[in-house]
Design a protein around this motif. Sequence first.
Motif, short mmCIF file in Angstrom:
data_model
loop_
_atom_site.label_atom_id
_atom_site.label_comp_id
_atom_site.label_asym_id
_atom_site.label_seq_id
_atom_site.Cartn_x
_atom_site.Cartn_y
_atom_site.Cartn_z
N LYS A 188 -0.92 8.22 12.62
CA LYS A 188 -2.06 8.38 12.57
C LYS A 188 -2.72 7.45 11.15
O LYS A 188 -3.78 7.10 11.20
CB LYS A 188 -2.74 9.82 12.36
N ARG A 189 -2.06 7.57 10.32
CA ARG A 189 -2.30 6.94 8.90
C ARG A 189 -1.72 5.63 8.66
O ARG A 189 -2.19 4.94 7.60
CB ARG A 189 -1.83 7.72 7.77
N SER A 190 -0.81 4.90 9.64
CA SER A 190 -0.21 3.70 9.35
C SER A 190 -0.42 2.85 10.52
O SER A 190 -0.47 3.19 11.67
CB SER A 190 1.18 3.91 9.34
N ASN A 191 -0.74 1.46 10.32
CA ASN A 191 -0.62 0.63 11.45
C ASN A 191 0.53 0.24 12.06
O ASN A 191 0.81 -0.45 13.01
CB ASN A 191 -1.24 -0.79 10.93
N THR A 249 7.77 -0.96 6.77
CA THR A 249 7.00 0.27 6.54
C THR A 249 7.96 1.39 6.11
O THR A 249 8.99 1.43 7.04
CB THR A 249 5.95 0.94 7.71
N GLU A 304 1.74 12.46 12.34
CA GLU A 304 0.62 12.08 11.21
C GLU A 304 0.89 10.98 10.59
O GLU A 304 -0.03 10.21 10.26
CB GLU A 304 0.92 13.36 10.46
N VAL A 305 2.13 10.38 10.52
CA VAL A 305 2.48 9.01 9.99
C VAL A 305 1.60 7.86 10.74
O VAL A 305 1.20 7.05 10.10
CB VAL A 305 3.95 8.77 9.70
N GLU A 332 3.85 0.54 2.66
CA GLU A 332 3.58 -0.41 3.60
C GLU A 332 3.66 -1.65 2.95
O GLU A 332 2.78 -1.88 1.78
CB GLU A 332 2.36 -0.48 4.48
N LYS A 381 0.48 5.18 0.74
CA LYS A 381 -0.55 6.35 1.34
C LYS A 381 0.42 7.56 1.15
O LYS A 381 1.17 7.69 1.55
CB LYS A 381 -0.66 6.07 2.58
N GLN A 439 0.91 -1.42 -0.01
CA GLN A 439 0.09 0.19 0.10
C GLN A 439 0.86 1.13 -0.02
O GLN A 439 1.93 1.21 0.60
CB GLN A 439 -0.74 0.12 1.25
N TYR A 465 4.80 10.16 2.04
CA TYR A 465 4.39 9.05 1.30
C TYR A 465 4.63 8.19 2.49
O TYR A 465 5.73 7.82 3.06
CB TYR A 465 4.72 8.77 0.17
N LEU A 505 0.35 11.38 2.25
CA LEU A 505 0.23 12.37 3.32
C LEU A 505 -0.08 13.58 2.51
O LEU A 505 -0.79 14.62 3.13
CB LEU A 505 1.48 12.30 4.09
#
Length: 134
Positions: free
Chosen positions: A37-40, A23, A34-35, A18, A4, A2, A15, A6
Amino acid sequence: MQIKVLGSSSAGNGYIVEDGDRTVVLEAGFPVAEVLKRSNNVPDLLFVSHEHQDHAKYVSEYVDAGIGVVTSDECANSIGLSFVDRVKSSDVYTERVMHDPSITTECCVYTGEMGKVALLTDAREFEHFNELTH
């Protein structure tokens, strides 16, 4: 895999790539929070293409979080990154490309199933498109 986004602007570039348990964050134009929040996952690596603030503003936050940085010698020197904070990686590396007015780098991430993926930003030219699979 994936990817993502940002953001991609003069306000900040970032970016998240993953791939399974790996990651990688490309560019430090957004804070670590912020990372997360958007990544597991907590990032394994940060790649920084060049020293402009929209790409490197939050490098110190990543270093403080224990995330190794992959970048060129020129960028590391320009942003005051110590040798200790830099890492070498077999699947993330830099290539020189022309940028006005300085030289910047691009990033290639090898992912077994996906082949070779590149982030190319703020560049005038790039000779290696035939080597990419994505």
